[in-house]
Design a protein around this motif. Structure first.
Motif, PDB file in Angstrom:
ATOM      1  N   PRO A 192      16.184 -24.538  -0.237  1.00  0.00           N
ATOM      2  CA  PRO A 192      15.700 -24.004  -1.513  1.00  0.00           C
ATOM      3  C   PRO A 192      14.647 -22.931  -1.301  1.00  0.00           C
ATOM      4  CG  PRO A 192      14.737 -26.151  -1.087  1.00  0.00           C
ATOM      5  CD  PRO A 192      15.763 -25.930  -0.012  1.00  0.00           C
ATOM      6  N   GLY A 219      20.208 -26.807  -8.097  1.00  0.00           N
ATOM      7  CA  GLY A 219      18.822 -26.644  -7.687  1.00  0.00           C
ATOM      8  C   GLY A 219      17.929 -27.542  -8.525  1.00  0.00           C
ATOM      9  N   GLU A 269      14.345 -23.684  -7.855  1.00  0.00           N
ATOM     10  CA  GLU A 269      14.701 -24.289  -6.562  1.00  0.00           C
ATOM     11  C   GLU A 269      13.460 -24.867  -5.886  1.00  0.00           C
ATOM     12  OE1 GLU A 269      16.803 -21.615  -3.980  1.00  0.00           O
ATOM     13  OE2 GLU A 269      18.195 -20.963  -5.532  1.00  0.00           O
ATOM     14  N   THR A 304      22.388 -22.675  -9.566  1.00  0.00           N
ATOM     15  CA  THR A 304      22.087 -21.415  -8.902  1.00  0.00           C
ATOM     16  C   THR A 304      23.287 -21.032  -8.040  1.00  0.00           C
ATOM     17  OG1 THR A 304      20.489 -20.297  -7.449  1.00  0.00           O
ATOM     18  CG2 THR A 304      20.937 -22.604  -6.991  1.00  0.00           C
ATOM     19  N   LEU A 333      18.002 -28.228  -3.001  1.00  0.00           N
ATOM     20  CA  LEU A 333      19.194 -27.395  -3.194  1.00  0.00           C
ATOM     21  C   LEU A 333      20.361 -28.128  -2.537  1.00  0.00           C
ATOM     22  CD1 LEU A 333      19.977 -24.520  -4.283  1.00  0.00           C
ATOM     23  CD2 LEU A 333      19.784 -23.742  -1.919  1.00  0.00           C
TER      24      LEU A 333
END
Length: 294
Positions: A16, A146, A115, A156, A119
């Motif tokens: 992330p 995320g 994030e 994402t 992730l």
């Protein structure tokens, strides 16, 4: 690489990026002990901005716009859309200058790190752009869940390539994100169909889907995409995901074509909600509604 007879484990690790943020609406309200009758916190903020002289206003606006523009596309448009929303809620904003409108809007917006915590749970489809690739290589688009600030889940995206020798390369995500524009397409409440447009996104990694409806308040989770080719050759991307309101989870459907504009709608019928407990039996519709919704 290690694996089994049905899979090979990749050495790739996706991490992330807490620095990636999206601009979201924020409305300042007083907590109970600090309420001032007849003079809300929101109005006090507006009054402070309106009290700035031209030099002070210019300096503060330049600092704010420089900071936001380093991480986001079309910041002025985003803030002016926010100002239009504020003007509908507050009757004291008529006649303010353009610069005042921008700064007021910035104070009623917030950057959200989508994030910040984790992730995971990828899903990949063939990317709509397969140009300028070596022979035997494909380009793909990947959705990921995320988990951001407040443990809220968003969707994402990343892009990458997959070579004929099995080599997978993930493109570095953009450092800037297009803040989505949200509009209701049809219906309202829990049955609403919502369109999300990330118009300024130059690639899929600059698009973000964060919770915008009541049903999604605490998260959009685990999008699973497929690439659908119609008989006439038109390509669209469909995906199911779990919308979590904080107390109820239900299945919803995403439809898009270019990873910039998406439509989100509830899935109806008996099967989409099996196991979620999201919709009472009396409110469920026939399975033909699923086909109509798609």
């Amino acid at each position: 690489m290690p694996g089994t007879d049905i899979m090979t484990h990749s050495s790739l690790v996706l991490r992330p990026d807490p620095s990636r943020t999206v601009i979201r609406p924020f409305f300042a309200e007083d907590q109970a002990p600090f309420i001032v009758e007849g003079h809300t916190r929101a109005q006090r903020i507006v009054d402070r901005v309106l009290s700035l002289n031209e030099q002070e206003l210019g300096d503060e606006l330049e600092r704010t716009m420089t900071s936001l523009s380093s991480r986001h596309h079309d910041v002025e448009q985003v803030l002016m859309r926010r100002f239009a929303e504020l003007a509908q809620m507050m009757d004291t904003l008529d006649g303010v200058s353009h610069n005042c409108a921008l700064l007021i809007s910035a104070y009623f917006s917030a950057e959200y790190s989508f994030e910040a915590a984790a992730l995971f749970n990828p899903s990949i489809v063939l990317h709509p752009d397969q140009s300028e690739l070596p022979s035997g290589t494909i380009r793909f688009a990947m959705s990921l869940r995320g988990i951001g600030e407040g443990h809220v889940s968003s969707v994402t995206f990343r892009t990458g390539t997959w070579g004929i020798d099995g080599t997978v390369v993930i493109d570095p995500p953009s450092g800037t994100v297009a803040s989505p524009q949200v509009e209701a397409v049809e219906g309202n409440g829990m049955d609403a169909v919502t369109r999300i447009t990330c118009a300024g996104a130059k690639n899929a990694s600059e698009s973000i889907l964060f919770p915008v409806t009541t049903s999604q308040r605490q998260g959009i989770e685990d999008l699973r995409m497929v690439r659908l080719v119609e008989d006439d050759g038109e390509v669209s991307y469909l995906g199911t995901y779990t919308a979590f309101s904080g107390s109820v989870a239900r299945s919803e459907l995403l439809r898009g074509q270019d990873f910039r504009t998406f439509e989100m709608r509830p899935l109806k019928g008996r099967q989409p909600n099996q196991g979620h407990g999201a919709v009472p039996e009396a409110d469920r519709r026939s399975l033909c509604d699923v086909e109509q919704a798609g």
